[in-house]
Design an enzyme around this catalytic site. Structure first.
Site, mmCIF file in Angstrom:
data_model
loop_
_atom_site.group_PDB
_atom_site.id
_atom_site.type_symbol
_atom_site.label_atom_id
_atom_site.label_comp_id
_atom_site.label_asym_id
_atom_site.label_seq_id
_atom_site.Cartn_x
_atom_site.Cartn_y
_atom_site.Cartn_z
ATOM 1 N N ARG A 145 55.908 52.669 44.005
ATOM 2 C CA ARG A 145 56.891 53.515 42.927
ATOM 3 C C ARG A 145 58.340 53.208 43.059
ATOM 4 O O ARG A 145 58.876 53.005 44.277
ATOM 5 C CB ARG A 145 56.724 55.075 43.898
ATOM 6 C CG ARG A 145 57.814 56.004 43.129
ATOM 7 C CD ARG A 145 57.308 56.455 41.864
ATOM 8 N NE ARG A 145 55.987 57.110 41.617
ATOM 9 C CZ ARG A 145 55.386 57.092 40.576
ATOM 10 N NH1 ARG A 145 55.771 56.657 39.523
ATOM 11 N NH2 ARG A 145 54.054 57.552 40.597
ATOM 12 N N ARG A 159 50.316 45.220 37.537
ATOM 13 C CA ARG A 159 51.113 45.520 38.622
ATOM 14 C C ARG A 159 50.502 46.089 39.880
ATOM 15 O O ARG A 159 51.004 46.174 40.859
ATOM 16 C CB ARG A 159 51.948 46.928 38.284
ATOM 17 C CG ARG A 159 51.009 48.066 37.843
ATOM 18 C CD ARG A 159 51.965 49.433 37.419
ATOM 19 N NE ARG A 159 51.079 50.474 37.359
ATOM 20 C CZ ARG A 159 51.430 51.930 37.227
ATOM 21 N NH1 ARG A 159 52.670 52.029 37.339
ATOM 22 N NH2 ARG A 159 50.637 52.873 37.092
ATOM 23 N N HIS A 210 59.067 48.094 33.828
ATOM 24 C CA HIS A 210 59.220 49.474 33.511
ATOM 25 C C HIS A 210 60.366 49.541 34.841
ATOM 26 O O HIS A 210 59.980 50.163 35.795
ATOM 27 C CB HIS A 210 57.785 50.024 34.209
ATOM 28 C CG HIS A 210 57.892 51.611 34.184
ATOM 29 N ND1 HIS A 210 58.443 52.386 35.014
ATOM 30 C CD2 HIS A 210 57.018 52.542 33.849
ATOM 31 C CE1 HIS A 210 58.358 53.563 35.031
ATOM 32 N NE2 HIS A 210 57.206 53.398 34.229
ATOM 33 N N ASP A 232 61.003 61.886 28.866
ATOM 34 C CA ASP A 232 59.936 60.837 28.623
ATOM 35 C C ASP A 232 59.723 60.519 27.084
ATOM 36 O O ASP A 232 58.998 61.015 26.346
ATOM 37 C CB ASP A 232 58.767 61.233 29.455
ATOM 38 C CG ASP A 232 57.615 60.074 29.592
ATOM 39 O OD1 ASP A 232 56.567 60.537 30.300
ATOM 40 O OD2 ASP A 232 57.885 59.125 29.262
ATOM 41 N N GLU A 235 63.351 51.485 30.516
ATOM 42 C CA GLU A 235 62.001 50.376 30.612
ATOM 43 C C GLU A 235 62.064 49.687 28.911
ATOM 44 O O GLU A 235 62.081 50.125 28.082
ATOM 45 C CB GLU A 235 60.762 51.169 30.445
ATOM 46 C CG GLU A 235 60.725 51.901 31.578
ATOM 47 C CD GLU A 235 59.706 53.137 31.408
ATOM 48 O OE1 GLU A 235 58.480 52.974 30.891
ATOM 49 O OE2 GLU A 235 60.044 54.366 32.059
HETATM 50 O O1 TA6 Z 1 57.015 55.169 31.483
HETATM 51 C C1 TA6 Z 1 57.104 56.553 31.573
HETATM 52 C C2 TA6 Z 1 55.953 56.969 32.156
HETATM 53 O O2 TA6 Z 1 54.811 56.565 31.364
HETATM 54 C C3 TA6 Z 1 55.814 58.368 32.530
HETATM 55 O O3 TA6 Z 1 55.070 59.271 31.589
HETATM 56 C C4 TA6 Z 1 55.326 58.476 33.936
HETATM 57 O O4 TA6 Z 1 53.943 58.653 34.012
HETATM 58 C C5 TA6 Z 1 55.733 57.090 34.322
HETATM 59 O O5 TA6 Z 1 55.506 56.211 33.396
HETATM 60 C C6 TA6 Z 1 55.295 56.691 35.762
HETATM 61 O O6 TA6 Z 1 53.834 56.252 35.780
HETATM 62 P P1 TA6 Z 1 53.142 55.892 37.012
HETATM 63 O O7 TA6 Z 1 51.795 55.645 36.623
HETATM 64 O O8 TA6 Z 1 53.939 54.655 37.681
HETATM 65 O O9 TA6 Z 1 53.239 57.106 38.055
#
Ligand code: TA6
Length: 285
Positions: free
Chosen positions: A60, A86, A155, A199, A258
């Site tokens: 995270r 990832r 991201h 988002d 991103e």
């Molecule tokens: O990039 C935005 C997103 O797709 C959000 O919808 C949220 O889910 C974020 O990515 C984080 O995704 P993750 O799978 O890392 O929790």
């Protein structure tokens, strides 16, 4: 300059980097830039203090490398969100340094497990240029006899002072898919401000996007290459509470801008063809 291979977390190699231009960490899991702080600056890259460091789990924060699909798998909800790159262990191919900073190259190729999720041969090379500015580059090569169509993202989670006082510019007039609630096509008017979950997948071209942070008194420029889209995300209060690997209050101190090939901006590679998705991150005080 030093690069220390840390195994402070068993079977989870992390490179601890110090250089005159900055310091930070890169996990081999996901070729994941975890943290980077340019010398004399506030940290640039946000990392959750509750991140989970376990093989197969995405960190995270930092810069997750989303490949070969962005978001949920287009047809199979049982597959991991944002692809598998990832959560795989990459190989460190090289590390070099210059007065400008440190350059790492990591790679990932298909194996029996990835072919369960993605039945095609590929090679990925992630180049991380770490210094006063940060250059990230994901080179993707189709090594399969069949063509492949992918979506992808660098991201990036950025450290900010207070999401409620932040603005993001560079997307005025850009169409975007608002994915909060029922997905809806909209057009950006002016700068982005935050008063709830955001988002959005922007058909942005690769104009520079700027994060204006009055609290940390800086501007971060996100300049993509090889992309025609970008995503802006902040979970806000309720979604932040739903993420076990994110402190409830930390929605205030990060924003994701991103650099993506997402939405309509998908990439089709003929056998042997390649594509590079890259981003340069720079700070102006
Ligand atoms: O990039 C935005 C997103 O797709 C959000 O919808 C949220 O889910 C974020 O990515 C984080 O995704 P993750 O799978 O890392 O929790």
């Amino acid at each position: 300059m030093s690069i220390v291979h840390s195994e402070s977390i068993p079977q989870y190699p992390i490179l601890e980097i110090t250089h005159s231009t900055g310091s930070g960490r890169v996990a081999l899991n996901g070729a994941h830039l975890m943290e980077w702080t340019p010398t004399g600056q506030h940290p640039l890259i946000y990392l959750s203090p509750q991140a989970i460091y376990r093989s197969g789990k995405a960190i995270r924060g930092g810069v997750p490398v989303c490949w070969p699909w962005f978001g949920p798998h287009p047809t199979d909800a049982s597959l991991p969100a944002h692809g598998f790159a990832r959560t795989r262990q990459w190989t460190l191919d090289s590390s070099t340094e210059s007065p400008a900073g440190v350059t790492l190259v990591l790679s990932l190729t298909d194996d029996a497990e990835t072919r369960q999720w993605w039945p095609q041969a590929f090679r990925l090379e992630m180049t991380l240029g770490l210094g006063a500015t940060v250059q990230l580059s994901l080179r993707m090569i189709n090594q399969d006899p069949q063509q492949m169509t992918i979506t992808a993202a660098l991201h990036t989670y950025f450290v900010i002072g207070d999401i409620r006082k932040l603005s993001v510019s560079g997307l005025n007039g850009a169409p975007y898919l608002d994915t909060v609630g029922t997905p809806e096509q909209r057009t950006q008017v002016g700068d982005i401000h935050f008063s709830g979950e955001v988002d959005r997948i922007y058909a942005s071209g690769n104009n520079p996007v700027e994060i204006h942070d009055p609290v940390l008194a800086r501007r971060i420029t996100v300049q993509g290459a090889g992309n025609q889209s970008c995503v802006v995300w902040n979970p806000w209060i309720e979604k932040a509470k739903s993420l076990a690997d994110l402190p409830d209050e930390d929605y205030l101190c990060f924003v994701c801008v991103e650099t993506t090939n997402a939405g309509e901006d998908c990439i089709t590679l003929a056998p042997g063809a390649e594509h590079t998705l890259a981003v340069t991150l720079s700070i102006t005080s």
